[in-house]
Design an enzyme around this catalytic site. Structure first.
Site, PDB file in Angstrom:
ATOM      1  CB  SER A 217      -0.858   0.022   1.261  1.00  0.00           C
ATOM      2  OG  SER A 217      -0.086   0.467   2.374  1.00  0.00           O
ATOM      3  CG  ASP A 218       1.805   5.804  -1.101  1.00  0.00           C
ATOM      4  OD1 ASP A 218       2.760   5.773  -0.291  1.00  0.00           O
ATOM      5  OD2 ASP A 218       1.733   6.651  -2.005  1.00  0.00           O
ATOM      6  CD1 TRP A 219       1.999   7.420   5.713  1.00  0.00           C
ATOM      7  CD2 TRP A 219       4.126   6.749   5.700  1.00  0.00           C
ATOM      8  NE1 TRP A 219       2.512   7.691   6.933  1.00  0.00           N
ATOM      9  CE2 TRP A 219       3.832   7.294   6.962  1.00  0.00           C
ATOM     10  CE3 TRP A 219       5.410   6.266   5.462  1.00  0.00           C
ATOM     11  CZ2 TRP A 219       4.778   7.379   7.982  1.00  0.00           C
ATOM     12  CZ3 TRP A 219       6.351   6.359   6.475  1.00  0.00           C
ATOM     13  CH2 TRP A 219       6.024   6.904   7.726  1.00  0.00           C
ATOM     14  N   GLY A 220      -0.067   4.644   4.698  1.00  0.00           N
ATOM     15  CA  GLY A 220      -1.364   4.902   5.336  1.00  0.00           C
ATOM     16  C   GLY A 220      -2.552   4.803   4.404  1.00  0.00           C
ATOM     17  CB  SER A 221      -2.981   4.196   0.788  1.00  0.00           C
ATOM     18  OG  SER A 221      -2.543   2.887   0.536  1.00  0.00           O
TER      19      SER A 221
END
Ligand code: NOJ
Length: 757
Positions: A288-292
């Site tokens: 995932s992207d950061w915190g996505s």
């Protein structure tokens, strides 16, 4: 000729050599299956969890409760990967925590954003793409991989291959520009540079294709904003570079922050399961992207974090970066029957396979070698490579009366501008572990080039962003600028020539740095106008991370060199070009608009129903600016000149399985040896779905000696001429095709051929 298939063929040889071939693949499978058989569900979920380090790995244990908890989770096998742990010593310590304490001793995989270098900075990716040279892209990524791997890292979050059409979006600096074909060719080269021929070698790292998908289509160029993109544009523009690197064997993918047609990309089974892991048969894993994952809740597509975890894992997101969603909830979701355990197995298996390929099960510490780190990072060899890449990245936008290259015997040079002695901005955004203010400034570069022969009269002129506009749109000067400007005028008056370095601060572009106005900030234009009035010859050196709107400068400067953010060796590389030690050969990979209001602007646009000036207002145009770019895609000058002969094709009519053989003679008619990027575009003027006015389909970068003529050959077949329907079906249709050959997307000659059944 640079054809994507050829580049892919190289990668496939590598992959069949080291993975597909029975032996290694079965060893890998066997190892991973045996390991999986020993793992508990919790341990498999642990592999899917990535944390950032926000403490000093080599220092005392973190005191705050959340860091302490993370340490315990690493020891318990609850963490598969860390990001932002850097350096041989720190990665060694972190690895020890996992390997010596967790039940099965599974090594961590260390990730970092090594975007255009680790400590030695190469030019920003947008700049590097302007070389239109896969070998330059490969070298640049290889340099980054060499240094990063020597710092204990295994995995970079690069390359970014989002096709960026909107200069307001700050992340255009990270990509290859506005064209999907060029982005495909160069991204594949970047992946090869990072991953090399064998991932288990200590100087290679795994690459990550990001951001899947359509992240660059954020509305109004505002980062993280909504994306509402038709599937036609998705399949033809956003996805092709991702498909190219998936075919080339990129190890991992990262999904994106944006929603796409209502579904967060991180929770999109269509993108991740149907297309990536289904149609494209991608064998690596998706992070995932950061915190996505957590952001699925903010998007309004999940009730809470647990629900978000369920959606993300079902959609195909294998690793959770910093949402802390998988570790606490996946087991529960499996036990409740909401998530099939097979999905967890699949994700863990994909992650373990990469660890195996990196050789981490043989020696989890092999990248963490302090000796190697000292020897390799920021070495002379790295700096030389960075300088070479930088020289190739620059684009000569204007050169009236062959003002450039300058003679090194020039008596006096006024070097003016807020970026003229800036040692920081050339390092660009996304600078990993580079040292602040460590770039060779333009002033230093020029001094190195001319020695004591020329007198350099330096004046800063103004700050990059001091001075503001009042409500009447008048510039209000800062006191410091008034004084600096007077010094600059004095310096210019007493010099034979002026070099004026203007542009952006390095942190004006990059993640979260979107702008509504892409003109020069502060009082830079006033500085330019004051100097211009002195009637001296002016060379403008631009440093910026996105296309900027500079119509007045384009009109009145004598020469303009676009240098982007050229990295650690910026000043030396710029001086190489200014004084003719290197003949510029870069071409723009993104259109330069006249005005911000033209954004998004791109050469491969549709024709519209009203493309032509009808003499009244009822045609597709602006009433206050041209439709066209100020400088088009593919544009860039050289110190020499090239003449194109009449292009020709081997036939007028082709069967569907035949390829067009296109030839064109190009001659160096100037005095310098130089490289030209010969570009081939196509147009399908009457198709089942409307097609763009032009699409790049092939190019070759060729070096010519003065007077030398070469015949350049291209071959175009259905894979080049076809396109995707809005459903993602590849179509190749009979009928007329136009071919455009030339030096940039605007100045081309046209030929037409026909394809019949
Ligand atoms: C967010 C960015 O979008 C992504 O590109 C980057 O790799 C991660 N942060 C990790 O730093």
């Amino acid at each position: 000729m640079i054809k994507l298939e050829q580049i892919l063929a190289g990668c496939l040889i590598f992959f069949s050599a080291c993975t597909n071939k029975g032996d290694m693949k079965s060893k890998e499978d066997q190892f991973v299956e045996e390991l999986m058989a020993k793992m508990t569900l919790e341990e498999k979920i642990g592999q899917m969890n990535q944390y950032t380090s926000h403490w000093e790995m080599t220092g005392p244990a973190p005191k705050n409760a959340s860091s302490q908890k993370r340490l315990e989770e690493i020891k318990a096998g609850g963490v598969g990967s860390m990001l932002n742990v850097v350096g041989a010593k720190a990665t060694y310590e972190a690895q020890k925590l996992a390997v010596e304490n967790s039940r099965l001793g599974i090594p961590l995989i260390f990730a970092y954003d090594v975007i255009h270098g680790y400590k030695t900075m190469a030019p920003i990716p947008l700049a590097e793409a302007c070389a239109w040279d896969p070998e330059i892209s490969r070298i640049s990524s290889q340099l980054a991989a060499r240094e990063a791997s020597a710092a204990g890292l295994h995995w970079t979050f690069a390359p970014m291959m989002d096709v960026g059409r909107d200069a307001r979006w700050g992340r255009v600096m990270e990509g290859c520009g506005e064209d999907p074909y060029l982005a495909s060719v160069l991204s594949v080269a970047r992946v090869k540079g990072f991953q090399g021929e064998n991932l288990s070698k200590e100087n290679t790292i795994a690459a990550c294709a990001k951001h899947f998908a359509a992240y660059a289509f954020a509305e109004a160029g505002r980062d993280y904003n909504t994306v509402d993109i038709g599937t036609y544009t998705l399949h033809n523009i956003a996805l092709p570079p991702f498909k190219a690197v998936a075919d080339a064997g990129v190890s991992t993918f990262m999904n994106a922050f944006n929603i796409i047609n209502g579904t967060p990309a991180t929770a999109s089974p269509y993108l991740q399961r149907e297309i990536l892991k289904g149609k494209w048969n991608f064998e690596g894993y998706v992070i995932s992207d950061w915190g996505s994952i957590e952001e699925i809740v903010s998007h309004g597509a999940a009730e809470d974090l647990k629900h978000a975890a369920e959606l993300a894992v079902k959609a195909g997101s294998d690793m959770d970066m910093e949402s802390s969603a998988y570790l606490p909830y996946l087991k529960e979701l499996v036990e409740e029957g909401k998530v099939d355990e097979a999905l967890i197995d699949d994700a863990a298996r994909r992650i373990l396979k990469l660890k195996y390929r990196l050789g981490l099960f043989d020696d989890p510490y092999k990248y963490s070698n302090e000796e190697r780190e000292k020897e390799i990072i920021y070495s002379k060899e790295s700096r030389e490579q960075a300088r070479e890449v930088a020289r190739h990245s620059m684009v000569l936008l204007k050169n009236n009366d062959q003002l450039l290259p300058l003679s090194k015997d020039i008596k006096s040079i006024a070097l003016i501008g807020p970026l003229a002695n800036d040692k920081n901005s050339p390092l660009g955004s996304w600078r990993a572990q580079t040292v602040k203010n460590s770039a060779v400034s333009l002033l230093e570069g020029i001094q190195n080039a001319v020695g004591s022969t020329s007198k350099i009269n330096f004046a800063k002129g103004c700050d990059l962003a001091l001075g503001e506009r009042n409500f009447l749109d008048e510039l209000v000067y800062a006191e410091a600028d008034v004084q600096e400007m007077a010094k600059a005028v004095a310096a210019a008056k007493k010099s034979d020539i002026v070099i004026l370095a203007l542009g952006e601060d390095c942190f004006q572009s990059g993640e979260g740095r979107s702008q509504t106005d892409i003109r020069l900030k502060g009082v830079q234009m006033d500085l330019y106008n004051k100097i211009r009035k002195l009637n001296k010859k002016i060379v403008v050196v631009l440093m910026n991370g996105r296309p900027i709107a500079i119509p007045e400068i384009a009109e009145s400067a004598d020469a303009i060199l676009e240098t982007w953010f050229a990295g650690s060796e910026a000043g030396n590389a710029i001086a190489d070009v200014l004084f003719g030690d290197f003949n510029p050969s870069g071409k723009l990979t993104t259109s330069f608009p006249y005005a911000t209001g033209q954004c998004p602007i791109y050469y491969n646009h549709m024709n519209t129903g009203r493309p032509n000036n009808t003499g009244n207002v009822f045609w597709s145009h602006y009433t206050d600016a041209p439709n066209e770019a100020l400088y088009p895609f593919g544009y860039g000058l050289s110190y020499t000149s090239f003449e194109y002969g009449q292009a020709n094709v081997d036939k007028q009519t082709y069967k569907m399985n035949e390829a067009i053989q296109l030839k064109v003679k190009v001659k160096n008619t100037g005095k310098f040896t130089g490289e030209e990027v010969v570009q081939v575009y196509i147009q399908d003027p009457a198709a089942s779905y409307a097609r763009p006015v032009k699409e790049l389909k092939a190019f070759q970068k060729i070096s010519f000696k003065p007077g030398e003529e070469k015949e350049i050959e291209f071959s175009l077949d259905q894979s080049d001429l076809g396109y995707y329907s809005p459903d993602g079906e590849f179509l190749f249709e009979t009928g007329t095709y136009h071919l455009y050959v030339g030096t940039n997307s605007r100045y081309v000659q046209k030929l037409s051929v026909k394809f019949i059944d």
